[in-house]
Structures are given as structure tokens and as C-alpha cells.
Scaffold this active site. Structure first.
Site, mmCIF file in Angstrom:
data_model
loop_
_atom_site.group_PDB
_atom_site.id
_atom_site.type_symbol
_atom_site.label_atom_id
_atom_site.label_comp_id
_atom_site.label_asym_id
_atom_site.label_seq_id
_atom_site.Cartn_x
_atom_site.Cartn_y
_atom_site.Cartn_z
ATOM 1 C CG ASP A 70 -14.403 -6.635 -31.234
ATOM 2 O OD1 ASP A 70 -14.949 -7.746 -31.065
ATOM 3 O OD2 ASP A 70 -15.018 -5.599 -31.502
ATOM 4 C CB THR A 118 -4.717 -0.836 -34.542
ATOM 5 O OG1 THR A 118 -4.864 -1.464 -33.273
ATOM 6 C CG2 THR A 118 -6.001 -0.971 -35.334
ATOM 7 N N GLY A 148 -2.779 6.518 -30.302
ATOM 8 C CA GLY A 148 -2.701 7.557 -29.286
ATOM 9 C C GLY A 148 -1.337 8.219 -29.276
ATOM 10 N N GLY A 181 -32.760 13.626 -16.127
ATOM 11 C CA GLY A 181 -32.182 14.690 -16.944
ATOM 12 C C GLY A 181 -30.894 15.231 -16.369
ATOM 13 C CD GLU A 220 -4.159 -3.094 -24.937
ATOM 14 O OE1 GLU A 220 -3.702 -4.226 -24.726
ATOM 15 O OE2 GLU A 220 -3.519 -2.214 -25.536
#
Length: 768
Positions: free
Chosen positions: A564, A283, A322, A539, A562
Site C-alpha cells: 500500500d 497477502t 494471482g 466523451g 506490492e
């Protein structure tokens, strides 16, 4: 008007529950009293009833608290010895109550009609009013699993879900249940990253990173085993999953599937052992999912025998990578290959980025992406390359090679086909993300359902009496049970896809379409499911220690990871058009569009003439009927999509522009295709099971999944003449009934996910 308020008047008994409920929640208005009187008159009741009834309906003189308490005492005393009275709807309960004061005599048809009309006027229908006045909260009144729950073999259901990956999943569950993987919340980013790195190395030490790699290079197991392990890690921690997936799935997978023997010999062993932490650098900041338009270049220099990796400007930097910010020492970099002055499209290269002491190598610039909405245990970073030289052999050359003199060669002549072949080999990543998405949904549902079976809130009881179990509320069932059924549905579809991928059973284009479609809708489903589960836990679900909030933040990226989802949905739609081209001769895309827009549209419309015209439950629950409805919708939408494209192209619109103009339709067609694929697989699983309680349970889930999906789209089916108004109403009621039935086996259905409590975490919510 009489003011007599005798709670033991036999004429009054069938109406006593309505009187109590009408006043206990507030005050009756004059208009409501008039309307009730009109309903009783319309039913044909005589004056004796009015005399018994009117005294309780005077807004100017409402019953006192003591009178209402006396009415409630009569209701409960008279029905205390009647078994399962809480299962009756309010009309049947009124008749039962009346019989206690009439020596067992039933209500007349006129009285039944009056009871029904009064209940409708007050909005009191179904079983909930009965439970309110009797104080019986239903099947889970003891706080445990419903008393009428069928006995289910949870291990058999878990084995059905795990399929051939049972052994590896059990091994990983045991490993992740150990103290080294115990959940910790609120760690600073640096500590979180260090902990995830340590855990990834522990998995490598246990050989988990070797799954799916060739035995001759030290690998073990199959790609199927890798996906099985991946799904269990996703139940535990999505930061660990992502770190694991980047190292062994993306970096390692690219080396294996895009490289050749010398890459395998030199790189797979250090990759599997974590001696070579790596990145998958595809990317770029400016291009995102548009991989073909990447601007990073790899230019071959025959004088040095090297490729020169270069980032032409900041926006062409590799982003969200990553392992890049801290730990990666090498990256598989996707770049435009240039040699002899010509570009040959995107190829993959192995590029060292750090020295052994962790410092960036010359020409490599690294930045930390910094804090993210989730997955902060993963060190995402940015990479730029300033004329970084790498050996010619660092080209991953399965589909193309460059000789010493710079000449380029590939067995795949076309650049576009070569690109899609290269990307297609990485389809396992999308299968993995889809699988992980459903694991995240399972985790959320296991927590929310178990909490819903123990948490009590409100209810008909007075002080000191138990409140109602959350999952006994029909709306709570409505919000969780369809999601539970759909999660089972996607698990079966993805398990089938994993088998097809591992066994190379599908033609590559079909496999890519299934992977893209299931990844897209599984991840959308997971995010909706986690959010609903978070809300269903109130909550408590917002506390980090109870997992649901962090899980939502971590899983959110799956919608763009992987690929959109919106882009992938359009890829699925394009594939569907191509499939139609092959059905009606190989005409090419333009020819297909024109052909389908003419003769083929009508052909498809008549292909499945299923119309559910009645309101019979057996018809709606007939799997053959609802599968045909899913199939017809897909066929119709694809054919109509082709027609819209053809009209635009005939008017002179460029084909790419025309497709962009019908994106909404394309995505709906893709959704219809995926939903058809999923429900068809679910039905096949049911049909393959032996008779018994387990099959009945899975059949219930299959029906609930299919019908709840159809319910959401029932307006479309009605518009297209495939669902009558009567059937539409019955469909809504049937889904509610199936939700109530699924509630009785909700605990074993989530226990069949086989997620140990140590992996689930959320101790405060799941404690039995």
C-alpha cells in the site's frame, strides 16, 4: 454623448478589439462602462478619445450585429497581411492594429497605458483575445504539429529513454504488435482470462519468461532485460502484464532469490516454460500489508519429515492471489515457521495446490475472487490450507534451513533482520510496479496528446472557419504538459533504479527505500495522469475501445499492489531517519531523534541557504537553484519530523505511537525525498547529453517538471522564506509559458515513447 460609430476612426482602432470582444460575449453593464471610462481618464486620454469611444459603450444603445461584424471585418482586413500576428498579446496587437491607420506611427505611452487598463478591466489579456479577433488559432492552425516545432530526432530520444534496454524493448514491441495480441474489448471474464493465459504462454514460447534467470537453468538475459520487457507489456495490456509478472516475476523470482540449487534445478525450467503455472501467496485477508503478522503456519513434524501448512481461521486465508482461481498448480506460500515448539518468523514454502487435471489437492480450498474493478483477465483467488503436508525440502532455504531432526539454523540471527532480508530480495517487484505505472501513464499521454493535436473545439472563427485545436488552449496545455514532463522524469529515475538493481550498486537498505518511494509516487502519478487524459479526451475517452477508461481501472491497483502506497511512504520516512542517524554517528533511532531534534535541526536548516528572492526567469530555471530548493525542503522536513518525534517520546509516548501521530509529516518528508531524487536524476540526464535540439527539448521538460512541482508547493516555500512573493507570481507565469513551449514539441515527445499504434489501440483517437 456622441452616437458616432465609425469603425475607421484612427483614435478608435487600438480599442476596436476590446469593443468587439466585450459586446460579442454579452452585454456591458452600466458599472462596467463607468469603470472603463475611469480607466481611460486615469490614463490621461483627452476628450477626442472619449467621443470616439463613448458611442460604442452605451448600454442603452448597444451596437447592432451588423456594426459588430463591420468592426470585426476592419480588424481582420487591416491585419490579414501581418505574419504571426496571432502570437502577439492583445496589447501588442492593439498597437499593431492602430499603426495600420496611422501610417505606421506607434501608440503614445498614454495610449499604451489606456489600452492596458481597459484590457485589465475587461479581463482581456494575453494572446487568446488576439486569436479570437483575428480568427487565427495559433501554431497548430493546420491541424498538424505546430509549425514552429523544432526538428527532433525521435529515435535518439527513444534510445535515451530506453537506455541499455533498447534491444529487448524493440523485440517485445514487435512481438506485441502481432495479431495474437490485438486488443479486444468487452470480453466476458472467462474468455478474457483464457485469452490472457494463451498470450502468457505465447510469451513463454518466445523465451520472454526466461529473461533474468540463470543461464545454467535455461534462462537468458539479465534482470535489466526482464524489466525492459515488463515496461513494454505494460504499454499494451495490464492484465497480461500482471499474469506475466505473477508467473515470472513473483513466483519465479521467489524460487530464484529465496531458493537454493535444488529448487533451481527442479522448478525453474517448468516455471519458465509455463509447464508449472504458479502463485505468490503472501497477502492474507486480515493482515494485508502487515506481512510479519501473517497467521498461516508451517509446522515441522520430524516424524514425517514434513512441514504442515495450516490456515487457522478464514481470515488467515491467502487473498487476492494471482493465478490461484484457475491456472496455478503451485504456490510460494509465506507462513510462520514453527519447529521444536518455537516460532522463527515468516518464511517461504513451495506448496502444490492443484493436480495435473486442474483439481484442488487434498486439504487445499480455492475460491475465485470474482469480478474486480479492473484486471479481469487475471484469475485472482483465495487459498486456505487444512493441515497440508509438504516435504521438508520445500522450504525455500536461502536464509534459513531445518534439519531432519527439526533443528533450525540461519546465518541471520535476528528474526526481524531475517524477515527484512527475505522481503528485501523481492524488491524487484516494486521496481516493476513503478516501471509499469509510468508505462501506463505514457500510454494515456500518447493517446491524449495525439487526440489533442487533431481534435478541434470552439474557437474564434465563424461558420465554415476551422475551430481551435484542443492543445492550443492554454488550459489544455496546463493539464497535460506538466504530466508529460513528470512522466519523462519518473522514467529516467526508474531506469536508473533498474540499473542500480541489476548492477547491485546500492546498499540494500537504500535500494529498498528508492524502490518503495518511486513505486509509491510513480503509481500515484500514473493514476492522476490517466484520469486527466481521460477527461482531456471528453466523451471519446470514456469509450472502452479508446483504452483510457479500462486503463484507469486496471492501473488503479498499482497504488496498493506490492505494498500500500501510504504504508510504503512511511517505510521511506523511517529510512530517512535512519540515514540521519548514520550522518550524525550511529546513535540508533531514539538517539537520532533526540540528536536531530536539538543541534541537528539548526544544522540542516543552514545547510542550503538558497533563497529565490527575485522574479528573474533565468534564476528560476537555473537547475542548481531548483535542485537546492528540493534538497533543502527534504532536509528541513526530515529534521522537523525528528524534532516532533523527540518531543513526543520525551513526554513518555511509545515510539510506535509517536510515529503514528506524525504520519502526515512522515509522508510529506518521504514525498520531498522522492521528488528530490527524481529531479536530481533528471538534471543528471540533461547534463550528460550532447548539445543540440534534443538536449534543449529534454532541458525544457526538466525545467517544466521541476518548476511545476515547486509551483504546487510554493506556499510552503514562501512560508519558510525560500521564495519571494514576486518569484512565486513569476513561477506561475513561467510554468504556463513552459507548457506553451512544450506544446510545440508535444507530438515528438510522445512519439519518443516508441509505442506502436497496434499496442496503443484507440484508433479513433490517434488517427492522424
Amino acid at each position: 454623448m456622441t452616437t458616432s460609430r465609425s469603425v475607421n476612426d484612427p483614435d478608435l482602432l487600438p480599442f476596436l478589439p476590446f469593443i468587439y470582444l466585450a459586446w460579442s460575449d454579452g452585454e456591458l453593464r452600466e458599472a462596467e462602462v463607468v469603470a472603463i471610462g475611469e480607466e481611460m481618464s486615469a490614463a490621461g486620454l483627452d476628450d477626442e478619445y472619449r467621443l470616439a469611444f463613448d458611442g460604442w459603450l452605451d448600454p442603452a444603445n448597444p451596437p447592432s450585429p451588423n456594426e459588430l461584424s463591420a468592426a470585426l471585418d476592419v480588424i481582420r482586413d487591416r491585419t490579414a497581411s501581418i505574419d504571426n500576428v496571432e502570437t502577439l498579446d492583445i496589447e501588442a496587437f492593439a498597437a499593431t492594429l492602430a499603426a495600420t491607420g496611422r501610417q505606421g506611427n506607434e501608440l503614445t505611452p498614454t495610449e499604451h497605458q489606456a489600452v492596458r487598463l481597459v484590457g485589465q478591466q475587461l479581463g482581456l489579456e494575453g494572446r487568446e483575445p488576439t486569436r479570437a479577433v483575428t480568427g487565427r488559432t495559433g501554431p497548430a492552425a493546420d491541424g498538424g504539429v505546430a509549425t514552429e516545432q523544432p526538428k527532433l530526432d525521435i529515435e535518439a530520444l527513444a534510445a535515451l529513454r530506453d537506455g541499455p534496454r533498447t534491444d529487448i524493448r524493440q523485440r517485445i514491441r514487435a512481438l506485441l504488435s502481432g495479431p495474437d495480441f490485438a486488443h479486444q474489448h468487452g470480453l466476458p471474464i472467462d474468455q478474457h482470462r483464457a485469452r490472457v493465459l494463451t498470450q502468457t504462454k505465447l510469451l513463454a514460447d518466445e523465451g520472454v519468461g526466461r529473461l533474468g534467470f540463470p543461464g545454467e537453468h535455461g534462462g537468458v538475459g539479465t534482470q535489466s532485460d526482464f524489466l525492459g520487457a515488463f515496461s513494454v507489456i505494460a504499454n499494451h495490456d495490464l492484465s497480461l502484464l500482471t499474469k506475466f509478472g505473477v508467473q515470472f516475476g513473483l513466483f519465479g523470482g521467489a524460487l530464484l532469490r529465496l531458493g537454493t540449487d535444488h529448487h533451481h534445478r527442479e522448478l525453474l525450467e517448468p516455471m519458465m516454460s509455463m509447464d508449472l503455472p504458479g502463485c505468490f501467496a503472501m497477502t492474507e485477508t486480515d493482515h494485508g500489508s502487515n506481512v510479519q503478522a501473517l497467521e498461516t503456519t508451517a509446522t515441522f513434524d520430524p516424524a514425517t519429515g514434513q512441514f504442515v501448512i495450516h490456515t487457522p481461521h478464514r481470515g488467515a486465508g491467502k487473498d487476492y492471489i494471482g493465478n490461484a482461481a484457475n491456472d496455478g498448480r503451485a504456490a510460494v506460500v509465506f507462513a510462520q515457521l514453527v519447529t521444536e515448539g518455537r516460532g522463527h518468523g515468516v518464511h517461504a514454502f513451495v506448496v502444490p495446490i492443484r493436480s495435473d487435471d486442474g483439481q484442488p489437492l487434498p486439504g487445499v480450498t480455492i475460491e475465485d475472487d470474482g469480478p474486480k474493478a479492473g484486471l479481469n483477465g487475471v484469475d485472482n483467488g483465495r487459498l486456505w490450507f487444512d493441515h497440508v503436508g509438504i516435504p521438508r525440502t520445500n522450504l525455500l532455504d536461502r536464509f534459513a534451513s531445518v534439519a531432519n531432526d527439526g533443528s533450525y539454523d540461519s546465518p541471520i540471527p535476528g528474526e526481524a533482520k531475517r524477515f527484512f532480508t527475505t522481503i528485501g530480495t523481492l524488491v524487484g517487484g516494486r521496481i516493476g510496479v513503478g516501471t509499469a505505472s509510468i508505462s501506463a501513464a505514457e500510454t494515456a499521454l500518447a493517446i491524449a496528446v495525439r487526440y489533442g493535436l487533431r481534435r478541434r473545439q470552439f474557437g474564434p472563427g465563424g461558420p465554415g472557419e476551422p475551430e481551435t485545436v484542443l492543445l492550443d488552449y492554454p488550459q489544455h496545455q496546463r493539464r497535460l504538459m506538466p504530466l508529460l514532463a513528470t512522466t519523462w522524469a519518473y522514467r529516467f529515475a526508474l531506469e536508473q533504479l533498474a540499473d542500480d538493481y541489476n548492477g547491485e550498486r546500492l546498499e540494500s537498505r537504500v535500494l529498498e527505500g528508492h524502490a518503495a518511494g518511486l513505486k509509491t509516487w510513480a503509481s500515484w502519478h500514473a493514476n492522476r495522469t490517466i484520469q486527466e487524459c481521460r477527461e482531456a479526451c471528453g466523451g471519446a475517452g470514456y469509450l472502452a475501445e479508446n483504452r483510457l477508461g479500462p486503463l484507469k481501472a486496471d492501473a488503479d491497483i498499482f497504488q496498493t499492489y506490492e505494498g500500500d502506497n501510504t504504508v510504503l511512504a512511511q517505510l521511506v520516512a523511517r529510512g530517512l531517519l535512519t540515514n540521519y542517524a548514520q550522518q550524525f554517528n550511529d546513535l540508533g533511532l531514539l538517539g537520532t531523534v533526540r540528536f536531530l531534534a536539538g543541534r541537528a535541526v539548526e544544522t540542516v536548516r543552514e545547510a542550503n541557504p538558497v533563497v529565490v528572492g527575485g522574479a528573474d526567469e533565468d534564476v528560476l530555471r537555473d537547475a542548481e537553484n531548483y535542485v537546492d530548493l528540493f534538497r533543502w525542503r527534504e532536509d528541513h522536513l526530515v529534521a522537523a519530523l525528528a524534532s516532533r518525534l523527540r518531543n513526543r517520546i520525551s513526554d513518555g509516548t511509545d515510539s510506535a505511537v509517536a510515529f503514528a501521530q506524525v504520519q502526515d509529516h512522515a509522508i510529506e518528508a518521504a514525498r520531498a525525498h522522492v521528488e528530490h531524487l527524481v529531479v536530481e536524476r533528471f538534471v543528471a540526464v540533461v547534463n550528460g547529453m550532447p548539445e543540440g535540439a534534443e538536449r534543449d527539448a529534454v532541458q525544457l521538460l526538466c525545467d517544466l517538471h521541476a518548476l511545476s512541482v515547486l509551483e504546487k508547493d510554493r506556499a510552503w516555500f514562501m512560508e519558510h522564506g525560500k521564495l519571494s512573493a514576486a518569484a512565486s507570481k513569476q513561477l506561475r507565469k513561467l510554468v504556463s509559458a513552459l507548457c506553451a513551449e512544450a506544446r510545440t514539441i508535444a507530438r515528438p515527445l510522445v512519439d519518443a515513447f516508441a509505442i506502436p499504434d497496434q499496442i496503443l489501440g484507440a484508433e479513433a483517437l490517434i488517427a492522424d
